[in-house]
Design an enzyme around this catalytic site. Structure first.
Site, PDB file in Angstrom:
ATOM      1  CB  ILE A 137       4.235  -4.313   7.852  1.00  0.00           C
ATOM      2  CG1 ILE A 137       5.642  -6.338   7.541  1.00  0.00           C
ATOM      3  CG2 ILE A 137       4.731  -4.594   6.482  1.00  0.00           C
ATOM      4  CD1 ILE A 137       4.336  -7.284   6.600  1.00  0.00           C
ATOM      5  CB  THR A 181      -1.403  -0.241   1.213  1.00  0.00           C
ATOM      6  OG1 THR A 181      -1.653  -1.132   0.958  1.00  0.00           O
ATOM      7  CG2 THR A 181      -1.903   1.369   1.344  1.00  0.00           C
ATOM      8  CE1 TYR A 218     -16.022   0.163  -6.177  1.00  0.00           C
ATOM      9  CE2 TYR A 218     -16.276  -2.217  -7.990  1.00  0.00           C
ATOM     10  CZ  TYR A 218     -17.074  -0.565  -7.144  1.00  0.00           C
ATOM     11  OH  TYR A 218     -18.105  -0.819  -8.071  1.00  0.00           O
ATOM     12  NE  ARG A 242      -5.487   2.270   2.469  1.00  0.00           N
ATOM     13  CZ  ARG A 242      -4.855   3.616   1.637  1.00  0.00           C
ATOM     14  NH1 ARG A 242      -3.215   4.117   2.712  1.00  0.00           N
ATOM     15  NH2 ARG A 242      -4.305   3.244   1.440  1.00  0.00           N
ATOM     16  CE1 TYR A 249      -2.344  -4.386   5.687  1.00  0.00           C
ATOM     17  CE2 TYR A 249      -1.761  -3.706   3.448  1.00  0.00           C
ATOM     18  CZ  TYR A 249      -1.788  -4.061   5.016  1.00  0.00           C
ATOM     19  OH  TYR A 249      -1.842  -2.051   5.112  1.00  0.00           O
ATOM     20  CE  LYS A 254       0.685  -3.985   7.319  1.00  0.00           C
ATOM     21  NZ  LYS A 254       1.674  -2.957   6.106  1.00  0.00           N
TER      22      LYS A 254
END
Length: 296
Positions: free
Chosen positions: A206, A46, A109, A140, A135, A164
């Site tokens: 991370i 990202t 999305y 997000r 992740y 993560k």
């Protein structure tokens, strides 16, 4: 065995003024990270603006990082996509390039169901031998990986080895570890939660913060792992105002701004990311000054 223990940097992708990837600068900041004891390079995530890289750029950035690092520390390639086929392709290309692991974000999305997430991640895992880091970042992507889903994937896919965790929910982290008998590796995806996640058995972070403070971020984890929990906690708390400033606008706007303020010349962002608002930039500058970070 964990892919890495410590602080891995979610490294930015530097751009030239024309918007193309600046590979010379990428090489410089990789060397800066290694010199300051970063424990892993996480490329094309990202923070690396992966969503606006073409597939060709995405793969080339991974190849470049692997070649530049030359096995000095692990390289984890961000290979997630909201298209399962694309994620498989990027993960296979990362494996061909010699990456040490793949960081695979939840499909954005689409807002897949938990069943969809199981099938998505399973399909990717079946098409690579790379160790995979799931992740989870609902803020997000619009979808959370539930602890039960993580446990199912961990128990059914031998190369899904880590998460993560950027949900911000410490209880969720605890549930994941309980449901996997503590065997899955967890990395904090939030710089303000490194110590809390380490206290539950996490392997590290991370980190966005590592782009500008690699030594300090490394030290938060190293001190904890060495048994200096007081020193680790004190450093975590000391860094909080800077961490908050680095997230006062959507990542990676502030961190790229900070790096440019330090004279690192990582260049502009790609649209739809835009330059930082002046009031927020002033807040960032003050936080950097308070930490004694030299500005150019």
């Amino acid at each position: 065995m964990a892919i890495f223990t410590g602080a891995g940097v979610a490294i930015v992708t530097p751009m030239n003024q024309d918007g193309l990837v600046n590979y010379d600068k990428l090489g410089e900041i990789i060397e800066f990270q290694i010199a300051n004891h970063t424990d892993s390079i996480i490329i094309t995530g990202t923070t690396g603006e992966a969503s606006t890289l073409s597939e060709e750029e995405h793969v080339e950035c991974i190849r470049f990082a692997v070649d530049k690092v030359a096995k000095r520390i692990p390289v984890i390639a961000g290979t997630g996509s909201n298209c399962t086929h694309t994620a498989i392709y990027l993960t296979q290309e990362a494996e061909k390039a010699g990456a040490d692991g793949a960081l695979v974000v939840t499909p954005y999305y689409n807002k897949a169901t938990q069943k969809g997430l199981v099938q998505h991640f399973t399909k990717i895992a079946q098409n690579t031998s790379l160790p995979m880091v799931l992740y989870s970042v609902q803020s997000r992507t619009g979808v959370n990986i539930m602890p039960q889903t993580v446990a199912e994937l961990f128990h059914s896919c031998e190369n899904i080895v880590a998460v993560k965790e950027a949900s911000g929910n410490i209880s969720q982290v605890a549930d994941i570890l309980q449901m996997t008998q503590g065997d899955i590796d967890i990395y904090s995806g939030n710089d303000d939660q490194i110590v809390p996640i380490l206290s539950l058995g996490g392997k590290g972070v991370i980190s966005v913060l590592s782009n500008i403070c690699p030594q300090e971020t490394h030290d938060i984890v190293a001190k904890f792992m060495e048994g200096d929990m007081v020193g680790s906690r004190e450093l975590q708390l000391k860094m909080l105002p800077l961490i908050h400033a680095l997230f006062c606008e959507v990542n990676p706007i502030p961190v790229k701004t900070a790096m440019n303020l330090m004279g690192m010349e990582v260049g502009p962002l790609r649209l739809p990311m835009t330059p930082m608002e002046e009031a927020n930039k002033a807040r960032l500058i003050q936080a950097m000054k308070d930490m004694g970070i030299p500005l150019k």
